[in-house]
Design a protein around this motif. Structure first.
Motif, mmCIF file in Angstrom:
data_model
loop_
_atom_site.group_PDB
_atom_site.id
_atom_site.type_symbol
_atom_site.label_atom_id
_atom_site.label_comp_id
_atom_site.label_asym_id
_atom_site.label_seq_id
_atom_site.Cartn_x
_atom_site.Cartn_y
_atom_site.Cartn_z
ATOM 1 N N GLU A 448 0.831 -1.198 0.000
ATOM 2 C CA GLU A 448 0.000 0.000 0.000
ATOM 3 C C GLU A 448 0.869 1.252 0.000
ATOM 4 N N ALA A 449 1.970 1.229 0.751
ATOM 5 C CA ALA A 449 2.861 2.387 0.802
ATOM 6 C C ALA A 449 3.454 2.682 -0.569
ATOM 7 N N VAL A 450 3.876 1.652 -1.283
ATOM 8 C CA VAL A 450 4.453 1.850 -2.612
ATOM 9 C C VAL A 450 3.396 2.381 -3.574
ATOM 10 N N ARG A 451 2.194 1.821 -3.512
ATOM 11 C CA ARG A 451 1.122 2.316 -4.387
ATOM 12 C C ARG A 451 0.845 3.792 -4.107
ATOM 13 N N ALA A 452 0.801 4.162 -2.833
ATOM 14 C CA ALA A 452 0.512 5.558 -2.482
ATOM 15 C C ALA A 452 1.642 6.479 -2.941
ATOM 16 N N LEU A 453 2.873 6.027 -2.834
ATOM 17 C CA LEU A 453 3.995 6.848 -3.283
ATOM 18 C C LEU A 453 3.973 7.039 -4.796
ATOM 19 N N LEU A 454 3.734 5.958 -5.533
ATOM 20 C CA LEU A 454 3.734 6.041 -6.992
ATOM 21 C C LEU A 454 2.587 6.896 -7.519
ATOM 22 N N ALA A 455 1.553 7.077 -6.712
ATOM 23 C CA ALA A 455 0.425 7.918 -7.129
ATOM 24 C C ALA A 455 0.752 9.403 -7.043
ATOM 25 N N LEU A 456 1.866 9.756 -6.403
ATOM 26 C CA LEU A 456 2.237 11.157 -6.251
ATOM 27 C C LEU A 456 3.064 11.608 -7.453
ATOM 28 N N PRO A 457 2.785 12.793 -7.999
ATOM 29 C CA PRO A 457 3.576 13.289 -9.134
ATOM 30 C C PRO A 457 5.034 13.486 -8.723
ATOM 31 N N GLY A 458 5.936 13.014 -9.573
ATOM 32 C CA GLY A 458 7.358 13.173 -9.301
ATOM 33 C C GLY A 458 7.990 12.013 -8.564
ATOM 34 N N ILE A 459 7.192 11.013 -8.166
ATOM 35 C CA ILE A 459 7.715 9.830 -7.478
ATOM 36 C C ILE A 459 7.677 8.659 -8.457
ATOM 37 N N GLY A 460 8.829 8.113 -8.780
ATOM 38 C CA GLY A 460 8.911 6.988 -9.697
ATOM 39 C C GLY A 460 9.283 5.705 -8.978
ATOM 40 N N PRO A 461 9.458 4.623 -9.733
ATOM 41 C CA PRO A 461 9.750 3.315 -9.137
ATOM 42 C C PRO A 461 11.032 3.301 -8.304
ATOM 43 N N TRP A 462 12.098 3.984 -8.762
ATOM 44 C CA TRP A 462 13.336 3.967 -7.982
ATOM 45 C C TRP A 462 13.111 4.552 -6.595
ATOM 46 N N THR A 463 12.486 5.731 -6.533
ATOM 47 C CA THR A 463 12.260 6.381 -5.243
ATOM 48 C C THR A 463 11.372 5.534 -4.355
ATOM 49 N N ALA A 464 10.269 5.014 -4.907
ATOM 50 C CA ALA A 464 9.335 4.226 -4.102
ATOM 51 C C ALA A 464 9.997 2.965 -3.565
ATOM 52 N N ASP A 465 10.788 2.286 -4.396
ATOM 53 C CA ASP A 465 11.428 1.049 -3.942
ATOM 54 C C ASP A 465 12.567 1.323 -2.961
ATOM 55 N N TYR A 466 13.303 2.409 -3.161
ATOM 56 C CA TYR A 466 14.351 2.768 -2.214
ATOM 57 C C TYR A 466 13.736 3.039 -0.844
ATOM 58 N N VAL A 467 12.625 3.752 -0.824
ATOM 59 C CA VAL A 467 11.923 4.019 0.439
ATOM 60 C C VAL A 467 11.414 2.718 1.035
ATOM 61 N N ARG A 468 10.897 1.840 0.196
ATOM 62 C CA ARG A 468 10.414 0.550 0.694
ATOM 63 C C ARG A 468 11.544 -0.234 1.371
ATOM 64 N N MET A 469 12.708 -0.227 0.766
ATOM 65 C CA MET A 469 13.837 -0.971 1.320
ATOM 66 C C MET A 469 14.293 -0.386 2.647
ATOM 67 N N ARG A 470 14.457 0.925 2.713
ATOM 68 C CA ARG A 470 15.037 1.524 3.908
ATOM 69 C C ARG A 470 13.983 1.890 4.960
ATOM 70 N N ALA A 471 12.929 2.579 4.571
ATOM 71 C CA ALA A 471 11.942 3.028 5.556
ATOM 72 C C ALA A 471 11.112 1.879 6.097
ATOM 73 N N LEU A 472 10.807 0.884 5.252
ATOM 74 C CA LEU A 472 9.939 -0.214 5.667
ATOM 75 C C LEU A 472 10.700 -1.520 5.861
ATOM 76 N N GLY A 473 12.013 -1.480 5.737
ATOM 77 C CA GLY A 473 12.839 -2.634 6.064
ATOM 78 C C GLY A 473 12.587 -3.864 5.224
ATOM 79 N N ASP A 474 12.199 -3.693 3.962
ATOM 80 C CA ASP A 474 11.935 -4.851 3.112
ATOM 81 C C ASP A 474 13.262 -5.468 2.673
#
Length: 526
Positions: A448-474
């Motif tokens: 859900e976090a990745v979907r919400a991030l990708l829905a924001l203008p200016g946020i692409g897959p690299w940013t969303a996945d980097y946040v997923r790895m570090r902020a959410l500990g995936d």
């Protein structure tokens, strides 16, 4: 460790790889231990296995005073699992039950309190209240044995509702009174006597109050590449909120923490301690808090940042035999995937780092901290601020950054999504009101976090996945388009498709590839 027989074999061999993965209760003594306990191995018929310390305590077992099973690293299962139980365990570790109760935990998970109780009890042998109680007892033991704080202050700092509840819990879990537990500390308070058990989180120093600091030993399992992790953090250290002092291999990482009841400063040393076998280890750390009620949460956030609950044996089993990654794992055993002390901070820093070097991103973040960060009550050396809250950035002009207008709009939009819809006392609760927020708190739904991030203008897959790895500990994120990853793949002669072989530990593979890349390529990723 899927059968009781295999678990018992781990106990017979005192295999420290499984400390924290399961616990054993011994019916003939009434105590529970970690698998590597050095005591005489109990008879098979006298052993009962438990998935958590809380389960063992609920069955009437007391904590072993020799191996201190409450001080082992957390189970790596909770980092891997993205289901309700895994998310709940991450939230409980962050103190959600202590702050918001079971109702707050259930609301964050999107289930009823009854459903959460049923699922946790079925899988873990204990409900959320029992799991939080075990965590409070552990925090109390740390404070009793590492500080000179009055017992009454410790009771409330650990999260207990009353001194009576505190006394009853300590007696039940440790078979001792709080004063007796304190007196039994090895070497006595203020003594430089024998060191605590390997992996314990006690220390020989004392504290005289919140700002005097709480010394800790942060346990981990297996080998730990502390130098590599400090390298990663040092390259990205943001002025005002982070710094790295000293020279390798004796550096100290320091940073500020924004917590529920106040602020904190943590220091973590690069040098590791442990046994000759390398199966036990710890990082020495110190916490200074304005309010000791934040101790449990602060410790868990530092553990996530340093990836201390990881299972390097499982990672090596999957990646060590790979023709491309095997030599990298042999050269860097125990490499970790750094997490985050604050998920919102990582998201903002990821946007600042879009299409610029690591050094440039660090400079931009420093300007942001100086302009919008909240000053500490008392500066601590080079640490002067907390990272800006998302609400402070949502409407800020951000002229001090000197970035393109589109990037500033992305940063404001992200900040509004991180801060939006959160009434007081419901921080991070999805659907709390207004627009649906981007939730990056511990235990948030990763998909859900990745979907919400990708829905924001200016946020692409690299940013969303980097946040997923570090902020959410995936532990299973891969960034095929990252410049450093491309250079790393070229260095080991692998194609991006090889990453499918590295599941579910692709985040660790990614860090190995970054380290294999040319130094210039390392400066090009955030």
């Amino acid at each position: 460790m899927t059968t009781e027989d295999s678990r018992y074999e781990a106990v017979r061999s005192r295999d420290a790889r499984f400390d924290g993965v399961f616990f054993l209760g011994v019916t003939s003594t009434g105590i529970y231990c970690r698998p590597s306990c050095p005591a005489v191995t109990p008879k098979r018929e006298n052993v009962r296995f438990h998935p958590t310390a809380a389960s063992a305590q609920g069955a009437g077992f007391r904590a072993c005073r020799r191996c201190r099973p409450d001080a082992v690293p957390g189970s790596p299962e909770w980092d891997v699992r993205a289901d309700v139980v895994g998310r709940a365990m991450r939230m409980i570790g962050d103190g959600v039950v202590d702050r918001e109760g079971v109702a707050g935990l259930a609301a964050r998970l999107g289930y009823s309190a009854r459903q959460v109780q049923r699922q946790l009890t079925a899988e873990l042998g204990a409900g959320p209240v029992a799991l939080a109680r075990a965590q409070r007892a552990h925090t109390a033991r740390v404070l009793l044995q590492t500080t000179t704080l009055p017992v009454t202050e410790i009771a409330f700092a650990a999260g207990f509702a009353s001194v009576r509840q505190f006394n009853d819990t300590i007696r039940e879990i440790y078979d001792a009174t709080p004063s007796g537990l304190r007196a039994a500390r090895r070497g006595g308070l203020g003594s430089a006597g024998p060191a605590p058990a390997a992996g314990d989180d006690g220390a020989a120093a004392t504290g005289a109050g919140p700002y005097a600091g709480v010394p800790l030993r942060l346990a981990y399992r297996g080998p730990y590449a502390a130098g590599r992790l400090l390298d990663f953090l040092a390259r990205r250290a943001v002025p005002g909120i982070e710094e790295v002092r000293g020279e390798a291999p004796a550096r100290t990482y320091r940073r500020t923490l924004a917590l529920a009841h106040g602020t904190g400063v943590v220091e973590v040393d690069e040098r590791t301690g442990g046994t000759a076998s390398g199966r036990h280890g710890w990082l020495d750390a110190r916490l200074r808090l304005t309010d000791l009620r934040d101790l449990t949460t602060a410790v868990q956030r530092v553990r996530r940042l340093f990836d201390l609950d990881a299972d390097p044996y499982a990672v090596a089993e999957r990646l060590g035999g790979d023709p491309a990654l095997g030599p990298l794992l042999a050269a860097d055993p125990g490499l970790r995937s750094p997490g985050a002390a604050d998920g919102d901070e990582i998201a903002v820093r990821a946007v600042l780092g879009q299409q610029v070097t690591v050094a440039a991103a660090r400079t931009l973040a420093g300007r942001l901290v100086a302009a919008h960060g909240k000053p500490l009550p008392v500066p601590d050396g080079a640490l002067t601020h907390l990272f800006p809250e998302p609400g402070a950035l949502a409407d800020a002009p951000l002229d001090e950054l000197g970035m393109p207008g589109s990037r500033k709009r992305t940063l404001r939009t992200l900040s509004a999504a991180l801060a939006g819809g959160r009434p007081p006392g419901a921080e991070g609760v999805a659907g709390a009101g207004g627009r649906g927020p981007v939730v990056l708190a511990p235990g948030a739904d990763r998909e859900e976090a990745v979907r919400a991030l990708l829905a924001l203008p200016g946020i692409g897959p690299w940013t969303a996945d980097y946040v997923r790895m570090r902020a959410l500990g995936d532990p299973d994120v891969f960034l095929p388009g990252d410049v450093g990853v491309r250079h790393g793949l070229a260095a080991v002669g692998a194609a991006p498709a090889a990453a499918d072989r590295w599941r579910p530990w692709r985040s660790y593979a990614l860090h190995h590839l970054w380290n294999a890349a040319r130094p210039r390529a390392l400066e090009e990723n955030t």
